[in-house]
Design an enzyme around this catalytic site. Sequence first.
Site, PDB file in Angstrom:
ATOM      1  N   MET A  35       0.834  -1.199   0.000  1.00  0.00           N
ATOM      2  CA  MET A  35       0.000   0.000   0.000  1.00  0.00           C
ATOM      3  C   MET A  35       0.870   1.251   0.000  1.00  0.00           C
ATOM      4  O   MET A  35       0.404   2.349   0.304  1.00  0.00           O
ATOM      5  CB  MET A  35      -0.951   0.005   1.204  1.00  0.00           C
ATOM      6  N   GLY A  36       2.146   1.079  -0.344  1.00  0.00           N
ATOM      7  CA  GLY A  36       3.031   2.227  -0.419  1.00  0.00           C
ATOM      8  C   GLY A  36       3.647   2.574   0.919  1.00  0.00           C
ATOM      9  O   GLY A  36       3.640   1.785   1.867  1.00  0.00           O
ATOM     10  N   LEU A  38       6.809   2.828   1.476  1.00  0.00           N
ATOM     11  CA  LEU A  38       7.774   1.741   1.587  1.00  0.00           C
ATOM     12  C   LEU A  38       8.845   2.043   2.629  1.00  0.00           C
ATOM     13  O   LEU A  38       9.236   3.188   2.833  1.00  0.00           O
ATOM     14  CB  LEU A  38       8.440   1.483   0.228  1.00  0.00           C
ATOM     15  N   HIS A  39       9.314   0.970   3.258  1.00  0.00           N
ATOM     16  CA  HIS A  39      10.385   1.060   4.254  1.00  0.00           C
ATOM     17  C   HIS A  39      11.312  -0.129   4.054  1.00  0.00           C
ATOM     18  O   HIS A  39      11.190  -0.869   3.062  1.00  0.00           O
ATOM     19  CB  HIS A  39       9.819   1.115   5.675  1.00  0.00           C
ATOM     20  N   HIS A  42       9.730  -3.559   3.324  1.00  0.00           N
ATOM     21  CA  HIS A  42       9.337  -3.757   1.928  1.00  0.00           C
ATOM     22  C   HIS A  42      10.562  -4.023   1.056  1.00  0.00           C
ATOM     23  O   HIS A  42      10.526  -4.867   0.146  1.00  0.00           O
ATOM     24  CB  HIS A  42       8.610  -2.514   1.399  1.00  0.00           C
ATOM     25  N   LEU A 196       8.958  -2.980  11.738  1.00  0.00           N
ATOM     26  CA  LEU A 196       8.769  -1.882  10.794  1.00  0.00           C
ATOM     27  C   LEU A 196       7.353  -1.918  10.238  1.00  0.00           C
ATOM     28  O   LEU A 196       6.825  -2.973   9.911  1.00  0.00           O
ATOM     29  CB  LEU A 196       9.776  -1.974   9.652  1.00  0.00           C
ATOM     30  N   SER A 197       6.762  -0.731  10.122  1.00  0.00           N
ATOM     31  CA  SER A 197       5.401  -0.595   9.610  1.00  0.00           C
ATOM     32  C   SER A 197       5.246   0.794   9.021  1.00  0.00           C
ATOM     33  O   SER A 197       5.829   1.765   9.529  1.00  0.00           O
ATOM     34  CB  SER A 197       4.377  -0.798  10.736  1.00  0.00           C
ATOM     35  N   SER A 198       4.466   0.900   7.965  1.00  0.00           N
ATOM     36  CA  SER A 198       4.202   2.222   7.388  1.00  0.00           C
ATOM     37  C   SER A 198       3.527   3.129   8.400  1.00  0.00           C
ATOM     38  O   SER A 198       3.726   4.352   8.387  1.00  0.00           O
ATOM     39  CB  SER A 198       3.324   2.081   6.142  1.00  0.00           C
ATOM     40  N   ARG A 199       2.752   2.549   9.297  1.00  0.00           N
ATOM     41  CA  ARG A 199       2.032   3.349  10.286  1.00  0.00           C
ATOM     42  C   ARG A 199       2.942   3.847  11.406  1.00  0.00           C
ATOM     43  O   ARG A 199       2.525   4.689  12.210  1.00  0.00           O
ATOM     44  CB  ARG A 199       0.856   2.556  10.859  1.00  0.00           C
TER      45      ARG A 199
END
Length: 520
Positions: A35-36, A38-39, A42, A196-199
């Site tokens: 869902m974009g 990125l880190h 990903h 790690l998480s986008s949130r």
Amino acid sequence: MSETPLLLLSTPAELQAWREAQRRRGTPVHFVPTMGALHQGHQQLIRRAAEPRGAGQPTVLVSVYVNPLQFGPNEDLARYPRQLELDRQLAAQAGAAALWAPMTDDIYPAGQAEVTRLAPPASLIAGLCGASRPGHFEGVATVVVRLLALVRPERLLLGEKDWQQLVVLRRVVSDLGLPPTIEGCATVRQADGLALSSRNSYLNGAELQQAAALPRALRAAQAAATQSRDSAALVDLVRRQLEAADLQIDYVTLVAAHTLRPLPQLGPLALLAAAVHCGPARLIDHTFLMTRAPIVAIDGPAGAGKSTVTRAFARRMGLIYLDTGAMYRALTWWVQHRGVDPADGGAVAPLLQGLDLQLEADQTVRINGHDVTTTIRSPEVTAQVSTVAAHACVREALTAQQQAMGQRGGLVAEGRDIGTAVFPDAELKVFLTATVAERARRRAQDLRQRGFAVPELAELETQIAERDHSDSTRAVAPLQQAADAIELVTDGMAIDGVIQALVDLFRSRVPEDAWPQAQP
């Protein structure tokens, strides 16, 4: 890796043209849906996706699409981080060939209200995140199946951090008979353990420090699990530590890793999972708890190539290789060496007393001080090993020795009754086989390489068919496929392909977060 922005695909026509170009070149496509935002997690997925799997160098496609179907009415759809240009750069750095950024109209042409929605099994979505996010996994399943239909990849890579999502999607893909292999990859963490998480981008410095209490609590429970198997005690330990950190708890629960059903006690592979609210973010994490290291049992008829691939598979997964066939061959050599009739069980039984049979790490086989590594592969031993192995006293003695070796787990064993008699509780059972004609061809090649005389193929086929019959009809521990074993027919498969198939099967049962892959 190149830092030049990679190919950006926006329209369905661009995607299909790119996909057709890969098909014409015979290039496998490995797909990483995101869902974009990125880190490094990903990027690790992308790097893994770019690794060959025995079918040529793959090309990696990354998708960036914020799927509205998986967000609830009061969730963060509107503010979910969007950074397409940066995502494009990060994907390129990790080795992706193209990034696909579709519009919602491309994914749901008739509109969200008219799309056919998929409903995963209720048992897999009733608990964990499914309990507090109704409709979430229906939205995930629907969009992923739609993406797979458009991309048509050979392999789909997903992070184990979202374990429930991975379990759900594996089931959906399996139930629908979809072709891609799903590969899960280990959770990537910060130095303090936070997944790690986008949130995580929602959190300020203080909140990030507070969030680190989540992995600490799970690690504490993992340590405590070595002393206690009680589910309630482990859950309570995590809850108390999360509350002490002022984290708002959504759930803490212990479930079976693959069925996601609650466990009152630790099972062979349990998932201790938690979800919390920290500041503006909802965070999830887990740890796997095992009562012993995993066991893989590989059964199958003679000449199916079990020993060759099992050795390589064991090295790759960091497992001990237990060559049970070599044990029976060594005993057969000893029977012959002592001049005993292999068919006389009463005469063979005394040879089992004080037997010193050793399988060494370098695959050396010794029996009563004799190095028999090479001689046990001779045609003379091969011709008699089935006869010796059929004696009840032999099966009982060697099975007991093998089970003693497996008490701590962490091994892969191959033979003809491993999954049925020796390790019936193995995490993975594979029945590795090939046609009689293919096994005869392999046997001839093996004899030739070892410097032995090579009979006609027709004669070898007859010998192999007769041995199959003898092994499958004997009274003690007959050759048969365990009810829960997966059949793997290796005709036409190269050794690397068989090993990769075993790795994929293993990872469908044992996650990387529980048993990391051995370093090459």
